[in-house]
Design a protein around this motif. Structure first.
Motif, mmCIF file in Angstrom:
data_model
loop_
_atom_site.group_PDB
_atom_site.id
_atom_site.type_symbol
_atom_site.label_atom_id
_atom_site.label_comp_id
_atom_site.label_asym_id
_atom_site.label_seq_id
_atom_site.Cartn_x
_atom_site.Cartn_y
_atom_site.Cartn_z
ATOM 1 N N ALA A 209 3.097 -29.610 12.557
ATOM 2 C CA ALA A 209 4.195 -29.186 12.026
ATOM 3 C C ALA A 209 4.423 -27.806 11.846
ATOM 4 C CB ALA A 209 4.503 -29.734 10.476
ATOM 5 N N ALA A 210 5.414 -26.953 12.008
ATOM 6 C CA ALA A 210 5.487 -25.673 12.211
ATOM 7 C C ALA A 210 6.754 -25.223 11.207
ATOM 8 C CB ALA A 210 5.559 -25.200 13.563
ATOM 9 N N ALA A 211 6.688 -23.897 10.776
ATOM 10 C CA ALA A 211 7.774 -23.338 10.027
ATOM 11 C C ALA A 211 8.071 -21.862 10.490
ATOM 12 C CB ALA A 211 7.486 -23.314 8.563
ATOM 13 N N ILE A 212 9.104 -21.406 10.707
ATOM 14 C CA ILE A 212 9.353 -19.976 10.949
ATOM 15 C C ILE A 212 10.009 -19.525 9.804
ATOM 16 C CG2 ILE A 212 10.551 -18.353 12.695
ATOM 17 C CD1 ILE A 212 10.179 -20.578 14.735
ATOM 18 N N VAL A 213 9.470 -18.501 9.344
ATOM 19 C CA VAL A 213 9.683 -17.625 8.163
ATOM 20 C C VAL A 213 10.467 -16.022 8.463
ATOM 21 C CG1 VAL A 213 8.546 -19.305 6.714
ATOM 22 C CG2 VAL A 213 7.651 -17.136 7.581
ATOM 23 N N THR A 214 11.300 -15.743 7.552
ATOM 24 C CA THR A 214 11.845 -14.407 7.782
ATOM 25 C C THR A 214 12.299 -13.967 6.519
ATOM 26 O OG1 THR A 214 12.872 -12.759 9.191
ATOM 27 C CG2 THR A 214 14.112 -14.768 8.939
ATOM 28 N N THR A 215 12.918 -12.559 6.596
ATOM 29 C CA THR A 215 13.634 -12.476 5.401
ATOM 30 C C THR A 215 15.017 -12.946 5.159
ATOM 31 O OG1 THR A 215 14.539 -10.400 6.423
ATOM 32 C CG2 THR A 215 12.505 -10.155 5.142
ATOM 33 N N PRO A 216 15.783 -13.261 4.080
ATOM 34 C CA PRO A 216 17.047 -13.595 4.083
ATOM 35 C C PRO A 216 18.007 -12.788 4.915
ATOM 36 C CG PRO A 216 16.087 -13.834 1.832
ATOM 37 C CD PRO A 216 15.181 -13.245 2.594
ATOM 38 N N PHE B 260 4.052 -41.643 6.687
ATOM 39 C CA PHE B 260 4.102 -40.647 7.594
ATOM 40 C C PHE B 260 2.941 -40.168 8.242
ATOM 41 C CE2 PHE B 260 5.919 -37.053 9.775
ATOM 42 C CZ PHE B 260 7.262 -37.136 9.800
ATOM 43 N N GLY B 261 1.827 -40.190 7.418
ATOM 44 C CA GLY B 261 0.630 -39.992 8.141
ATOM 45 C C GLY B 261 -0.085 -38.593 7.366
ATOM 46 N N HIS B 262 -1.295 -38.375 7.559
ATOM 47 C CA HIS B 262 -2.091 -37.345 7.274
ATOM 48 C C HIS B 262 -2.762 -36.554 8.387
ATOM 49 C CE1 HIS B 262 -3.924 -34.539 4.573
ATOM 50 N NE2 HIS B 262 -4.825 -35.477 4.003
ATOM 51 N N PRO B 263 -2.345 -35.923 9.309
ATOM 52 C CA PRO B 263 -3.135 -35.001 10.072
ATOM 53 C C PRO B 263 -3.472 -33.795 9.159
ATOM 54 C CG PRO B 263 -0.713 -35.075 10.725
ATOM 55 C CD PRO B 263 -0.782 -35.761 9.541
ATOM 56 N N VAL B 264 -4.645 -33.655 8.605
ATOM 57 C CA VAL B 264 -4.969 -32.773 7.511
ATOM 58 C C VAL B 264 -4.275 -31.289 7.636
ATOM 59 C CG1 VAL B 264 -6.877 -31.645 6.119
ATOM 60 C CG2 VAL B 264 -7.047 -34.042 7.187
ATOM 61 N N GLY B 265 -4.342 -30.625 8.533
ATOM 62 C CA GLY B 265 -3.730 -29.109 8.601
ATOM 63 C C GLY B 265 -2.396 -29.086 8.558
ATOM 64 N N ALA B 266 -1.842 -30.490 8.963
ATOM 65 C CA ALA B 266 -0.102 -30.120 9.253
ATOM 66 C C ALA B 266 0.281 -30.932 7.893
ATOM 67 C CB ALA B 266 0.082 -31.030 10.424
ATOM 68 N N SER B 267 -0.153 -31.544 7.012
ATOM 69 C CA SER B 267 0.515 -32.305 5.949
ATOM 70 C C SER B 267 1.404 -31.304 5.149
ATOM 71 C CB SER B 267 -0.542 -32.957 5.287
ATOM 72 O OG SER B 267 -0.893 -34.201 5.997
ATOM 73 N N GLY B 268 0.579 -30.243 4.775
ATOM 74 C CA GLY B 268 1.608 -29.252 4.028
ATOM 75 C C GLY B 268 2.916 -28.876 4.379
ATOM 76 N N LEU B 269 3.072 -28.455 5.729
ATOM 77 C CA LEU B 269 4.055 -28.339 6.288
ATOM 78 C C LEU B 269 4.877 -29.468 6.778
ATOM 79 C CD1 LEU B 269 2.295 -25.641 8.733
ATOM 80 C CD2 LEU B 269 4.228 -25.322 7.138
#
Lengths: 475, 399
Positions: free
Chosen positions: B221-228, B342-351
């Motif tokens: 899972a991935a997130a792209i973040v920036t300023t408002p 949904f499942g638990h691919p450890v490093g991806a779960s928080g995202l």
């Protein structure tokens, strides 16, 4: 200056195989094997070192012994002193001398006699967990267990006579290429052992003690074949019971530990003033005559231990625990821990001795750390050694883990709270039929922590078990 | 307390692979899949990424150690890429790194990506690994269900609740997640099951049965973040923003000191309280609309509800059985099926948790969409109850 027995201890594993169940299972083979009584079966995480350490726990006393002598025919390490490891496990000082005796079932009585003659106050511990093969009578006849004795210049039973005889007589043997015991014809063994070895040695010891065999009230004679003591008793005109036979019946032949365990039962039965004969057999014999002056601490506990534990009636579990079958435990069993000598040098003594630390405010923790876990302390300090092995403790949380690999499922583990404040995540052993419970009182036992079979190495740590064991009963 | 990052960071794009037994892809391919979706969602080219945080917990069975394999897979052009690992809280840790970079002004647009390829271990559950040569000398090698199962006995003892009643509430947790997972197209387990099947499943670690345990999956899972402000420049006028992201790590007290009775996870409590303060939330029961929590095991979710302050102490079993956390309840939990389904691919779960809350806030959750979602909470927990890392993030809309 006399030489004395000050105290004695014994240890038998929790599980006891009902021999008749095993004999019934193997009846189709037509092979002859013992079908009566019980066989003490060590857990996967017990070996001669842990068994001997348990037997010695009650012998620690206020002052350390001058030496620890360890005797076994099945010690795991062949170039690493188990006596030295026991000194750390029992938290004796490093100035304690150590000696390892092996290669004969007689090793323990020889070590005991040497210690008595040295008259310096020692712990002599003997244990065996011998490799066995299904079908061989020794599979059911042998048992796993340990016994230990503390000697001193004063005590409860005095050595008044002794004799030794060395004779390379092969009643049975084990070797590097044949690690399980190979036994010769029983009548040949009995006739030769009694006539050529046991009788002359016993008579010599009695002569030295200035007593006749009829004066002996109790005997602990490790028989190379059944009926040896009966034959000796007829020749000696003795009516004394052989207490090693009780051990054989209820736990099995304990190898190097057998004469000492029987000795504990004999001492428990003896009245003040009575004579006790101890005989170890193997490549000759050692015979010792003791005069019992008062009750020997620890002896009655060894009697009680024979009657406590859990009956093992599952034959495949027995075979797995004794190496008779090699179960494929799946992928999780492939994992091997590799212990590093550098780490063992740094904290090995604290783990095998279960040594925690007390901080400057009195809180105890395990393991030690530079900055204490105590939240009111924030800078490094030196913690004072505190041994946790003998502290009372209770279970805080617990589960029976069926996913994690263990050679004897389930894997019970949880948090344990010690009365002195320490809190440790621990494995639990000697599982009660109903499992463990939150709040349950537990006692610490030295066990194997990890086995690395590819490197031939083991590490040791302490695990928690219920305070007491249930009575075996007749079922 | 520090001012925090409330509304200083916007999430402008997210992606999430289908979780499950992804025999078709390696860790690199899974990252590319999630990253490509996130870029398309944000409407930007990958060259706009100024820095990246890559989360995976088990380097030996993923792309390997360091951030380099991820930089290779995503073809990030000589920007700073950092690998983070904080056990099962790794995904939120990656988001935290990216968010802090943007909030500090060091980076305009940052990427957080989490990945795990557990099905390449060959294990049915999480693989067995060393705890370090020093800890190996004394620390038990309990499994993940083994460590979390201990919450149950301790919780029952503390609240004097019958173990069978607790087991039934735990079963409801799993039942609810299976119901939700069936409506979640990217979930690993998409089959609703009945309570009796859950209750009668074989034990994994007393009292956890098979259906009390989450799926072990592949995914990213991935997130792209920036300023408002930059978000608005990109045409996103009312972006999803991070109201809070907090993390709490054990200092050893639960395992070694004190009177913790094993019935809660103190790090969840600490992270939640800090997150509520950062987000300006005084009444989470009233303010939080949806949650995605670390339901690695049913008992974990039950205890989390109290640790987050959504149920009163000792009330979680009753609240669960009353349907408070069901899809149509007051505060739905695991609308996408959670770790359980949904499942638990450890490093991806928080995202992945953030992905569901993000979609709920943007009203893009399809059959799972709840009405009027203004604030959503994710809770990501690593380690064991007695030695944990807990991360809590709160997402909302800026305006």
């Amino acid at each position: 200056m006399g030489t004395w027995i000050k105290s004695i201890g014994g240890y038998l594993p929790y599980l006891r195989l009902d021999r008749k169940v095993a004999a019934r299972e193997l009846a189709w083979t037509g092979l002859s094997m013992p079908g009566k009584g019980l066989r003490a079966v060590a857990s996967w995480d017990e070996d001669p070192l842990t068994l001997a350490a348990e037997a010695s726990r009650t012998l620690i006393g206020k002052a350390p012994p001058a030496a620890v002598r360890f005797a076994s025919t099945s010690a795991y390490f062949t170039d690493r002193s188990q006596a030295a490891m026991m000194i750390d496990a029992l938290a004796f000082p490093r100035s304690t001398r150590s000696a390892d005796a092996a290669n004969s079932r007689r090793a323990a009585t020889t070590a005991l006699l040497d210690a008595l003659l040295a008259s310096s106050g020692e712990v002599i511990a003997a244990a065996d967990k011998r490799e066995v093969q299904p079908g061989n009578p020794s599979q059911l006849a042998f048992g796993d267990g340990a016994a230990a004795v503390r000697t001193g210049q004063a005590g409860c039973a005095e050595l008044v006579g002794y004799a030794s005889l060395t004779h390379d007589f092969i009643d049975r043997y084990a070797s590097q290429e044949h690690p399980t015991s190979y036994a010769y014809e029983e009548r040949f063994v009995r006739d030769t052992a009694v006539g050529e070895i046991l009788l002359p040695t016993i008579k010599a010891a009695c002569d030295m003690a200035g007593v006749t065999p009829e004066d002996i009230a109790h005997v602990a004679l490790a028989e190379p074949a059944s009926g040896c003591w009966a034959a000796c008793a007829r020749a000696l005109q003795s009516n004394a019971p052989n207490h090693c036979a009780t051990v054989t019946e209820n736990a099995g032949d304990l190898g190097a530990a057998h004469p000492l365990y029987g000795f504990g039962l004999a001492l428990a039965a003896a009245q003040p003033g009575e004579m006790v004969l101890l005989v170890g057999f193997g490549s000759g014999a050692d015979a010792m005559v003791f005069r019992v002056d008062e009750e020997v601490p620890g002896a009655s506990t060894m009697v009680q231990a024979l009657g406590k534990g859990q009956r093992l009636t599952n034959i495949s579990r027995f075979l797995s625990l004794t190496g008779g079958i090699d179960i494929d435990w799946g992928m999780r069993a492939e994992f091997n821990q590799k212990a590093q000598a550098t780490v063992l040098e740094r904290i090995g003594r604290d783990t095998i001795g279960f040594i925690g630390g007390r901080d400057s405010q009195g809180n105890v923790q395990f393991p030690k750390s530079d900055i204490p876990v105590n939240p009111s302390l924030h800078t490094p300090e030196t913690l004072e050694d505190v041994r946790l092995a003998d502290e009372s403790a209770q279970i805080v949380s617990i589960t029976a883990d069926r996913l994690n690999f263990t050679p004897d499922p389930p894997f019970d583990f949880g948090l344990v709270q010690f009365t002195n404040g320490a809190r440790v995540l621990m494995e639990m052993v000697d599982r009660p039929v109903t499992g463990f419970e939150v709040g349950q009182d537990v006692r610490m036992h030295l066990r194997i922590k990890s086995k690395n079979s590819s490197l031939g190495f083991r590490t040791y740590f302490w695990k928690a078990a219920p305070l007491d064991r249930p009575a075996l009963g007749d079922a | 307390m520090a001012a925090g990052i409330k509304d200083k960071v916007a999430i402008i794009g997210m992606g999430c692979t289908r979780f499950g037994e992804r025999w078709d892809k390696g860790a690199d391919g899974l990252m590319v899949e999630a990253f490509t979706e996130a870029l398309a969602d944000a409407g930007i080219e990958s060259a706009r990424i100024g820095a990246a945080w890559v989360g995976n917990a088990l380097d030996d069975i993923n792309v390997g150690n360091s951030a380099l394999p991820a930089a290779h897979a995503l073809r990030l052009d000589r920007v700073p890429v950092t690998r983070v690992e904080n056990m099962c809280a790794t995904g939120t840790e990656a988001l935290r790194g990216a968010a802090y970079a943007v909030a500090s002004g060091a980076v305009d647009i940052a990427l957080a990506v989490g990945v795990e390829k557990l099905k390449d271990t060959g294990y049915a559950g999480l693989p067995l690994r060393t705890k370090g040569v020093q800890n190996d000398l004394w620390m038990p090698y309990g499994s993940a269900p083994g460590t979390f199962a201990q919450l149950a006995g301790a919780y029952a003892a503390r609240h004097n609740i019958d173990s069978s009643d607790l087991k039934r509430a735990m079963a409801h947790v799993s039942w609810k997640s299976h119901q939700n997972g069936a409506k979640s197209p990217k979930a690993h387990l998409r089959k609703a099951i009945d309570i009796e099947k859950i209750l009668s499943a074989p034990l994994i670690a007393d009292p956890l049965g098979l259906f009390d345990c989450c799926g072990v999956s592949d995914g990213a899972a991935a997130a792209i973040v920036t300023t408002p402000e930059i978000a608005r420049e990109l045409g996103i006028d009312n972006p999803v923003t991070i109201k809070a992201v907090q993390l709490s790590a054990s200092n050893g007290n639960e395992m070694q000191y004190g009177d913790w009775d094993g019935s809660s996870v103190p790090n969840t409590q600490a992270a939640a309280q800090r997150a509520y303060a950062e987000a300006g939330i005084s009444d989470p029961k009233a303010d939080i609309d949806v949650t995605e929590v670390h339901d690695c095991f049913s008992i974990t979710e039950l205890v989390i509800m109290e640790d987050l302050g959504l149920s009163d102490a000792g009330r979680a079993p009753a609240d669960i059985l009353d349907g408070r956390y069901d899809a149509d309840g007051d505060i739905p939990c695991q609308l996408d099926g959670g770790l359980k389904c949904f499942g638990h691919p450890v490093g991806a779960s928080g995202l992945r948790m953030a992905y569901e809350v993000y979609n709920q806030l943007l009203e893009r959750a399809g059959d799972r969409q709840r009405a009027n979602v203004e604030l959503g909470l994710t809770h990501n927990l690593g380690g064991a109850p007695f030695n944990s890392v807990a991360a809590v993030a709160i997402l909302g809309r800026k305006d």
